[in-house]
Design a protein around this motif. Structure first.
Motif, PDB file in Angstrom:
ATOM      1  N   LYS A   1       3.024 107.473 -93.600  1.00 61.60           N
ATOM      2  CA  LYS A   1       4.328 108.058 -93.288  1.00 61.60           C
ATOM      3  C   LYS A   1       4.349 109.567 -93.520  1.00 61.60           C
ATOM      4  CE  LYS A   1       7.346 104.066 -93.625  1.00 61.60           C
ATOM      5  NZ  LYS A   1       8.585 103.487 -94.205  1.00 61.60           N
ATOM      6  N   PHE A   2       3.396 110.069 -94.292  1.00 61.94           N
ATOM      7  CA  PHE A   2       3.318 111.507 -94.538  1.00 61.94           C
ATOM      8  C   PHE A   2       2.553 112.236 -93.433  1.00 61.94           C
ATOM      9  CE2 PHE A   2       3.897 109.734 -98.814  1.00 61.94           C
ATOM     10  CZ  PHE A   2       4.855 110.581 -99.344  1.00 61.94           C
ATOM     11  N   ARG A   3       1.701 111.518 -92.696  1.00 64.54           N
ATOM     12  CA  ARG A   3       0.811 112.182 -91.747  1.00 64.54           C
ATOM     13  C   ARG A   3       1.555 112.942 -90.641  1.00 64.54           C
ATOM     14  NH1 ARG A   3      -4.635 111.370 -90.784  1.00 64.54           N
ATOM     15  NH2 ARG A   3      -4.595 109.342 -91.853  1.00 64.54           N
ATOM     16  N   PRO A   4       2.536 112.339 -89.934  1.00 67.97           N
ATOM     17  CA  PRO A   4       3.202 113.087 -88.864  1.00 67.97           C
ATOM     18  C   PRO A   4       3.852 114.375 -89.360  1.00 67.97           C
ATOM     19  CG  PRO A   4       3.771 110.759 -88.748  1.00 67.97           C
ATOM     20  CD  PRO A   4       3.059 110.961 -90.044  1.00 67.97           C
ATOM     21  N   ALA A   5       4.390 114.329 -90.576  1.00 70.28           N
ATOM     22  CA  ALA A   5       5.068 115.513 -91.117  1.00 70.28           C
ATOM     23  C   ALA A   5       4.086 116.630 -91.416  1.00 70.28           C
ATOM     24  CB  ALA A   5       5.851 115.134 -92.367  1.00 70.28           C
ATOM     25  N   ILE A   6       2.956 116.312 -92.033  1.00 69.28           N
ATOM     26  CA  ILE A   6       1.994 117.361 -92.368  1.00 69.28           C
ATOM     27  C   ILE A   6       1.347 117.933 -91.108  1.00 69.28           C
ATOM     28  CG2 ILE A   6       0.109 115.716 -92.815  1.00 69.28           C
ATOM     29  CD1 ILE A   6       0.624 119.001 -94.692  1.00 69.28           C
ATOM     30  N   GLU A   7       1.107 117.081 -90.105  1.00 72.74           N
ATOM     31  CA  GLU A   7       0.570 117.581 -88.832  1.00 72.74           C
ATOM     32  C   GLU A   7       1.563 118.538 -88.174  1.00 72.74           C
ATOM     33  OE1 GLU A   7      -2.235 113.804 -87.406  1.00 72.74           O
ATOM     34  OE2 GLU A   7      -0.142 113.919 -86.764  1.00 72.74           O
ATOM     35  N   LYS A   8       2.823 118.123 -88.170  1.00 71.91           N
ATOM     36  CA  LYS A   8       3.858 118.964 -87.561  1.00 71.91           C
ATOM     37  C   LYS A   8       4.015 120.267 -88.335  1.00 71.91           C
ATOM     38  CE  LYS A   8       7.195 119.090 -84.417  1.00 71.91           C
ATOM     39  NZ  LYS A   8       8.263 118.086 -84.494  1.00 71.91           N
ATOM     40  N   MET A   9       3.979 120.177 -89.650  1.00 73.56           N
ATOM     41  CA  MET A   9       4.128 121.364 -90.487  1.00 73.56           C
ATOM     42  C   MET A   9       3.041 122.387 -90.191  1.00 73.56           C
ATOM     43  SD  MET A   9       5.869 122.861 -92.857  1.00 73.56           S
ATOM     44  CE  MET A   9       6.070 123.375 -94.560  1.00 73.56           C
ATOM     45  N   MET A  10       1.821 121.934 -90.066  1.00 76.09           N
ATOM     46  CA  MET A  10       0.720 122.869 -89.841  1.00 76.09           C
ATOM     47  C   MET A  10       0.826 123.538 -88.476  1.00 76.09           C
ATOM     48  SD  MET A  10      -0.536 122.812 -92.734  1.00 76.09           S
ATOM     49  CE  MET A  10      -1.829 124.012 -92.444  1.00 76.09           C
ATOM     50  N   ASP A  11       1.328 122.814 -87.487  1.00 78.75           N
ATOM     51  CA  ASP A  11       1.541 123.436 -86.173  1.00 78.75           C
ATOM     52  C   ASP A  11       2.667 124.464 -86.242  1.00 78.75           C
ATOM     53  OD1 ASP A  11      -0.483 122.020 -84.947  1.00 78.75           O
ATOM     54  OD2 ASP A  11       0.824 120.451 -84.141  1.00 78.75           O
ATOM     55  N   ILE A  12       3.701 124.168 -87.019  1.00 81.72           N
ATOM     56  CA  ILE A  12       4.788 125.129 -87.198  1.00 81.72           C
ATOM     57  C   ILE A  12       4.268 126.390 -87.886  1.00 81.72           C
ATOM     58  CG2 ILE A  12       6.937 125.558 -88.467  1.00 81.72           C
ATOM     59  CD1 ILE A  12       7.641 122.583 -87.983  1.00 81.72           C
ATOM     60  N   VAL A  13       3.448 126.209 -88.909  1.00 83.58           N
ATOM     61  CA  VAL A  13       2.865 127.349 -89.614  1.00 83.58           C
ATOM     62  C   VAL A  13       2.005 128.177 -88.661  1.00 83.58           C
ATOM     63  CG1 VAL A  13       1.239 128.047 -91.413  1.00 83.58           C
ATOM     64  CG2 VAL A  13       2.926 126.259 -91.879  1.00 83.58           C
ATOM     65  N   GLY A  14       1.226 127.500 -87.817  1.00 90.08           N
ATOM     66  CA  GLY A  14       0.387 128.201 -86.852  1.00 90.08           C
ATOM     67  C   GLY A  14       1.209 129.051 -85.899  1.00 90.08           C
ATOM     68  N   GLU A  15       2.323 128.498 -85.436  1.00 84.41           N
ATOM     69  CA  GLU A  15       3.185 129.233 -84.516  1.00 84.41           C
ATOM     70  C   GLU A  15       3.828 130.441 -85.199  1.00 84.41           C
ATOM     71  OE1 GLU A  15       6.902 128.372 -81.414  1.00 84.41           O
ATOM     72  OE2 GLU A  15       6.198 126.795 -82.770  1.00 84.41           O
ATOM     73  N   ILE A  16       4.250 130.252 -86.445  1.00 81.43           N
ATOM     74  CA  ILE A  16       4.858 131.367 -87.183  1.00 81.43           C
ATOM     75  C   ILE A  16       3.867 132.511 -87.363  1.00 81.43           C
ATOM     76  CG2 ILE A  16       5.753 132.076 -89.443  1.00 81.43           C
ATOM     77  CD1 ILE A  16       6.950 129.218 -89.653  1.00 81.43           C
ATOM     78  N   THR A  17       2.686 132.191 -87.852  1.00 80.34           N
ATOM     79  CA  THR A  17       1.709 133.249 -88.149  1.00 80.34           C
ATOM     80  C   THR A  17       1.228 133.937 -86.877  1.00 80.34           C
ATOM     81  OG1 THR A  17      -0.032 131.554 -88.197  1.00 80.34           O
ATOM     82  CG2 THR A  17       0.924 132.187 -90.301  1.00 80.34           C
ATOM     83  N   GLN A  18       1.226 133.230 -85.765  1.00 79.11           N
ATOM     84  CA  GLN A  18       0.811 133.836 -84.505  1.00 79.11           C
ATOM     85  C   GLN A  18       1.884 134.773 -83.959  1.00 79.11           C
ATOM     86  OE1 GLN A  18       0.332 131.116 -81.176  1.00 79.11           O
ATOM     87  NE2 GLN A  18      -1.222 132.431 -80.249  1.00 79.11           N
ATOM     88  N   GLN A  19       3.134 134.324 -84.012  1.00 85.12           N
ATOM     89  CA  GLN A  19       4.211 135.099 -83.397  1.00 85.12           C
ATOM     90  C   GLN A  19       4.771 136.185 -84.317  1.00 85.12           C
ATOM     91  OE1 GLN A  19       7.188 133.259 -80.990  1.00 85.12           O
ATOM     92  NE2 GLN A  19       6.041 131.352 -80.756  1.00 85.12           N
TER      93      GLN A  19
END
Length: 430
Positions: free
Chosen positions: A205-223
């Motif tokens: 149940k934690f996996r979808p959240a951590i995957e989503k979180m890392m993609d959000i972090v990637g988008e933030i640091t890129q933009q």
């Protein structure tokens, strides 16, 4: 077996101390906590995570239990604090935490609360754009943001803190603009945080959240072109309350979380930020029991009631969430085999409800339990360390109970029992 600090001999024992003797000496209702169990749970989790990623930080979600002695136990182990109010900030500092070890994550936060956190030198984890704008008028400090990743989980609807029905955090689609605006306002965003819910026992149940979180972090640091110093994935680690529930596999949890974290870092070309977690219930939940005396026993054609001196003023979770807590007869633990390792297990003629003394039909601590008791017996309500005393009240004008800590096999009072006089503290009459 998840409660190694609890054993049965003639009576139920906690860390080798006879619980019936504690009840005789300190009266009931009585909270009793194992110091060793808290240390064991903290170090178990920390070591499991550090096997896979060395830059780990654990923040105790202290809303679970803010007794100063429990805060001090975890501070000495190296723990940080997740605080959700100025009262928790105040308590943590009083317990010896330095301000830099405290992360303040409030919701519906007032300007006065923001000023208090700033004055104390505590890191603020922003919950909304309005909060960010108000804070920028007070200071230009380092901050982080709480993002709602659109994913939630938990043991009860009231405990799900992510997803479309949650009041918490900044929605994922708005988070990039939040970081951009924060920089324009003179704030210094250095972290990100999420929390999807509490009482979770399934690793996946934690996996979808951590995957989503890392993609959000990637988008933030890129933009936004920033490198975050820490990524806080929240807490939510549950404990088994029911006999049939299996504990969260911490080794499996640690491996999955750190694997997905490192995968996300590599995918988005990120550096090596601190991975922070915020366990609360997991650290303290099963460390405490409530000792309560049987006052009365009665039956009708539909139910058998074992009446005790603890009600939902002492433990609110069963009434509020429909939560299950194990109940053992500490005086005569015949049926403790459901909850305590190597304890005897015998059938009963009729299952019983454990009923409290409050003038409320909902004051039932446990339903349909296979337990026998006589007037004067001491019952132990298990797994009361999280959201037990912290949610207790003086409802029906009943004073709050005492708390005892077992350290090195010795009991110590860590909160005195209130008196009737205490009920009137701060009240004024003509």
């Amino acid at each position: 077996m998840t409660r190694p600090h609890l054993k049965t001999k003639q009576h139920l024992e906690i860390d080798g101390v006879d619980t019936t003797q504690l009840a005789d000496k300190y009266d009931t209702p009585l909270y009793v906590t194992s110091s060793d169990r808290i240390k064991q749970k903290y170090n178990q989790l920390k070591q499991a995570l550090k096997k896979h990623y060395p830059n780990i930080r654990l923040h105790y979600a202290c809303k679970a239990n803010t007794n100063l002695n429990i805060l001090q136990i975890l501070e000495k182990e190296g723990c940080h604090i997740d605080a959700v109010s100025t009262g928790e900030i105040y308590s943590a500092i009083k317990a010896g935490y330095s301000p830099e070890k405290i992360l303040y994550t409030g919701t519906s936060v007032s300007n006065e609360e923001l000023k208090y956190a700033v004055d104390k030198g505590v890191m603020i984890n922003l919950d909304s754009l309005h909060e960010m704008r108000r804070l920028s008028k007070i200071t230009s400090t380092e901050v982080s943001f709480r993002v709602n990743p659109g994913v939630g989980a938990g043991h009860h609807d009231h405990c799900i803190t992510g997803g479309s029905e949650s009041k918490f955090g900044i929605w994922e689609e708005d988070i990039v603009e939040a970081y951009k605006e924060a920089i324009k306002l003179g704030l210094k965003p250095i972290g990100i945080h999420m929390h999807i819910g509490s009482g979770i026992l399934e690793v996946e149940k934690f996996r979808p959240a951590i995957e989503k979180m890392m993609d959000i972090v990637g988008e933030i640091t890129q933009q936004v072109d920033i490198n975050l110093k820490f990524i806080d994935i929240g807490g939510g680690l549950g404990i088994p309350y029911k006999p049939e529930e299996k504990p969260l596999d911490i080794e499996k949890f640690a491996k999955m979380i750190t694997t997905e974290f490192k995968k996300g870092l590599k995918k988005h070309g990120l550096e090596q930020p601190t991975l922070a977690l915020e366990p609360g219930r997991y650290l303290v939940g099963d460390s405490s029991i409530i000792l309560t005396k049987v006052n009365d026993i009665k039956e009708n054609p539909f139910h058998k009631y074992i009446g005790v001196d603890a009600g939902f003023n002492i433990l609110q979770r069963p009434a509020m969430y429909g939560s299950h807590h194990g109940v053992v007869n500490a005086t005569n633990p015949q049926n403790a085999g459901n909850y305590i390792e190597n304890a005897p297990k015998k059938g009963v003629n009729r299952k019983a409800e454990i009923a409290g003394p409050l003038c409320e039909s909902g004051d039932i601590l446990a339903e349909n339990r296979e337990i026998t008791a006589q007037e004067g017996d001491i019952l132990a309500i298990l797994d009361a360390g999280a959201y037990g005393y912290s949610m207790a009240s003086r409802y029906n004008s009943r004073p709050l109970p005492a708390e005892i800590l077992i350290e090195n096999g010795e009991p110590r009072v860590i909160r005195e029992r209130e008196t009737l006089k205490d009920l009137l503290t701060k009240q004024k009459t003509k």
